[in-house]
Design an enzyme around this catalytic site. Structure first.
Site, PDB file in Angstrom:
ATOM      1  N   ASN A 291      -1.857  16.730 -22.482  1.00 22.79           N
ATOM      2  CA  ASN A 291      -2.108  15.634 -23.430  1.00 22.79           C
ATOM      3  C   ASN A 291      -2.120  16.122 -24.875  1.00 22.79           C
ATOM      4  O   ASN A 291      -2.484  15.363 -25.774  1.00 22.79           O
ATOM      5  CB  ASN A 291      -3.444  14.953 -23.115  1.00 22.79           C
TER       6      ASN A 291
ATOM      7  N   ARG B  46       0.808  -1.238   0.000  1.00 24.95           N
ATOM      8  CA  ARG B  46       0.000   0.000   0.000  1.00 24.95           C
ATOM      9  C   ARG B  46       0.838   1.283   0.000  1.00 24.95           C
ATOM     10  O   ARG B  46       0.388   2.324   0.460  1.00 24.95           O
ATOM     11  CB  ARG B  46      -0.967   0.029   1.177  1.00 24.95           C
TER      12      ARG B  46
ATOM     13  N   HIS C 145      -1.176  13.755 -27.631  1.00 21.51           N
ATOM     14  CA  HIS C 145      -0.948  12.416 -27.075  1.00 21.51           C
ATOM     15  C   HIS C 145      -1.947  11.356 -27.544  1.00 21.51           C
ATOM     16  O   HIS C 145      -1.620  10.177 -27.523  1.00 21.51           O
ATOM     17  CB  HIS C 145      -0.891  12.475 -25.540  1.00 21.51           C
TER      18      HIS C 145
ATOM     19  N   GLU D 271       8.563  16.550 -26.363  1.00 20.49           N
ATOM     20  CA  GLU D 271       7.797  17.047 -25.206  1.00 20.49           C
ATOM     21  C   GLU D 271       8.128  18.520 -24.928  1.00 20.49           C
ATOM     22  O   GLU D 271       7.247  19.298 -24.561  1.00 20.49           O
ATOM     23  CB  GLU D 271       8.083  16.213 -23.944  1.00 20.49           C
TER      24      GLU D 271
ATOM     25  N   ARG E  75      -4.864  19.972 -16.264  1.00 26.58           N
ATOM     26  CA  ARG E  75      -3.763  19.040 -16.603  1.00 26.58           C
ATOM     27  C   ARG E  75      -3.973  18.374 -17.963  1.00 26.58           C
ATOM     28  O   ARG E  75      -3.018  17.920 -18.591  1.00 26.58           O
ATOM     29  CB  ARG E  75      -3.599  17.987 -15.492  1.00 26.58           C
TER      30      ARG E  75
ATOM     31  N   GLU F 288      -5.751  15.334 -13.131  1.00 25.87           N
ATOM     32  CA  GLU F 288      -6.202  15.542 -14.518  1.00 25.87           C
ATOM     33  C   GLU F 288      -7.717  15.658 -14.655  1.00 25.87           C
ATOM     34  O   GLU F 288      -8.346  15.036 -15.501  1.00 25.87           O
ATOM     35  CB  GLU F 288      -5.676  14.403 -15.403  1.00 25.87           C
TER      36      GLU F 288
ATOM     37  N   HIS G 198      -0.123   8.110 -28.793  1.00 27.83           N
ATOM     38  CA  HIS G 198      -0.305   6.764 -28.235  1.00 27.83           C
ATOM     39  C   HIS G 198      -0.777   5.787 -29.312  1.00 27.83           C
ATOM     40  O   HIS G 198      -0.392   4.609 -29.313  1.00 27.83           O
ATOM     41  CB  HIS G 198      -1.279   6.786 -27.052  1.00 27.83           C
TER      42      HIS G 198
ATOM     43  N   HIS H 195       8.706   7.549 -27.524  1.00 29.83           N
ATOM     44  CA  HIS H 195       7.518   8.294 -27.118  1.00 29.83           C
ATOM     45  C   HIS H 195       7.587   9.762 -27.588  1.00 29.83           C
ATOM     46  O   HIS H 195       6.627  10.297 -28.137  1.00 29.83           O
ATOM     47  CB  HIS H 195       7.341   8.215 -25.599  1.00 29.83           C
TER      48      HIS H 195
ATOM     49  N   LYS I  44       2.262  10.545 -12.217  1.00 31.41           N
ATOM     50  CA  LYS I  44       1.587   9.492 -12.996  1.00 31.41           C
ATOM     51  C   LYS I  44       2.484   8.265 -13.008  1.00 31.41           C
ATOM     52  O   LYS I  44       3.671   8.358 -13.330  1.00 31.41           O
ATOM     53  CB  LYS I  44       1.348   9.954 -14.437  1.00 31.41           C
TER      54      LYS I  44
ATOM     55  N   LYS J 149       5.316  22.375 -16.128  1.00 32.05           N
ATOM     56  CA  LYS J 149       4.662  21.135 -15.697  1.00 32.05           C
ATOM     57  C   LYS J 149       4.304  21.212 -14.209  1.00 32.05           C
ATOM     58  O   LYS J 149       3.203  20.822 -13.802  1.00 32.05           O
ATOM     59  CB  LYS J 149       5.560  19.929 -15.989  1.00 32.05           C
TER      60      LYS J 149
HETATM   61  N1  GLY Z   1       2.391  13.475 -19.471  1.00 38.03           N
HETATM   62  C1  GLY Z   1       1.212  14.159 -19.162  1.00 38.03           C
HETATM   63  C2  GLY Z   1       0.956  14.324 -17.716  1.00 38.03           C
HETATM   64  O1  GLY Z   1       1.811  14.042 -16.898  1.00 38.03           O
HETATM   65  O2  GLY Z   1      -0.116  14.725 -17.330  1.00 38.03           O
END
Ligand code: GLY
Length: 363
Positions: A245, A121, A248, A185, A241, A237, A252, A264, A143, A227
């Site tokens: 994306n 946990r 993205h 990025e 946030r 998000e 993806h 990526h 993330k 960021k």
């Molecule tokens: N890579 C996008 C984010 O961290 O929200």
């Protein structure tokens, strides 16, 4: 050494940033009360160059320590590898008093973060990103994730580290292809932020890809500030946030269709250009800005397999993207530099047209 805070109430943490700051690691661990046993996850490629040095910095005093060497690449980012790490933690008697230190690019950070967030946990976690992409994006914001059945980051958590240490000295041993990928990025932040940063990236692109520290340090620092500020506003998000994306959904789908035989950041570069073209085709973005953005991003050279990609398949992958709502693909689009629209929709025809024009911009 600079310190940038990610402000998240009780989850607030610092990002330490600078060149050759790895020497401060011991002191930082002590300052943060991280005197636990250390389970060190390091990318195999990095271990060759930096393993000895990092071991010296981490494994002082009589702590229990273990180094787990991770095979590089997206193919390690799955539940089989997670199982192996859990087993290794158990076999070596690591308990709740464990600190996971993740050192490497996006794959090691996302994977180690996932393990740290789930094992018993939750374990303490420190990120030491060493690829350009991980420094500016994946190590910040909590993330974590693994891929599932070729779906990128389908399984994951939000789990904030205790701190992040970004040492740009790691870039000296990074292959140029990784620098170019990270630029995907960084250019995304150029589109999302302001004219000044956009122009900086445009004017200094060659210094940046040559990894001239004076320039790349500034580009990383600025990207990290952006960021950190976005994540501080919206950790999970639910709103702002989502701007991160940009490109993205396309990216993806490219990665999935090409079986991850594209980096990526390369996929993001192509993705942001498709998003820019879609924005123009939907009369959101003026032509002159589209052309400027296209000129900048297309300086990143992309692998040949992207030129031959099956667009109908890409569209199908996009239709299954985890960010979709009510069966509709949701796009982040642009009205200008830093003028962003979240949750835009487009017809299949418009998407295919943006895909085809976007990809051809690179060849
Ligand atoms: N890579 C996008 C984010 O961290 O929200």
């Amino acid at each position: 050494m600079e310190k940038i805070l990610v402000n998240l109430n009780k989850n607030t943490y610092p990002i330490y940033f600078g060149n050759s700051i790895i020497k401060n690691l011991k002191q930082l661990l002590e300052k943060h009360g991280l005197s636990q046993n250390i389970f060190f996850i390091i990318d195999k490629n990095l271990e060759k160059y930096w393993g000895k040095r990092l071991n010296q910095e981490l494994f002082y005093k009589n702590k229990k320590k273990f180094t787990y060497i991770l095979s590089p690449g997206e193919n390690s980012k799955n539940y089989l590898e997670v199982n192996k790490i859990y087993s290794s933690l158990l076999e070596n008697n690591f308990g709740r008093d464990t600190l996971i230190v993740a050192c490497g690019g996006g794959v090691s950070g996302d994977l180690a973060g996932f393990v740290a967030s789930t094992f018993m946990r939750g374990l303490k976690l420190v990120h030491i990103p060493t690829s350009l992409l991980a420094m500016v994006d994946s190590s910040i914001g909590g993330k974590t994730g693994i891929n599932f059945q070729k779906n990128k980051n389908l399984i994951g958590t939000f789990y904030q580290p205790d701190f992040v240490l970004i040492d740009t000295a790691f870039l000296t041993t990074l292959p140029k292809s990784e620098i170019l990928s990270g630029m995907g990025e960084i250019i995304k932040y150029g589109f999302l932020s302001d004219q000044a940063f956009f122009s900086y990236l445009d004017q200094n692109f060659n210094h940046l890809i040559d990894c001239d520290l004076k320039y790349i340090n500034y580009a990383i620092f600025k990207s990290v500030l952006i960021k950190a500020s976005v994540v501080s506003d919206d950790e999970k998000e639910e709103g702002l946030r989502q701007i991160l994306n940009l490109g993205h959904t396309f990216a993806h789908a490219f990665e999935k269709e090409l079986n991850f035989k594209i980096k990526h950041g390369e996929a993001v570069a192509a993705g942001i250009i498709c998003a820019v073209i879609l924005s123009y085709n939907l009369n959101l973005l003026p032509k002159n800005l589209m052309m400027k953005m296209l000129t900048l991003a297309s300086k990143i050279k992309l692998p040949k397999n992207l030129a031959e990609i099956n667009l109908e398949n890409v569209l199908l992958h996009m239709l299954h993207d985890k960010k979709n709502r009510n069966g509709k693909i949701k796009f982040v689009l642009l009205k200008g530099i830093g003028e962003i629209i979240i949750g835009a929709e487009a017809s299949k025809k418009e998407v295919i047209s943006a895909l085809s024009k976007g990809i051809s911009a690179f060849y």
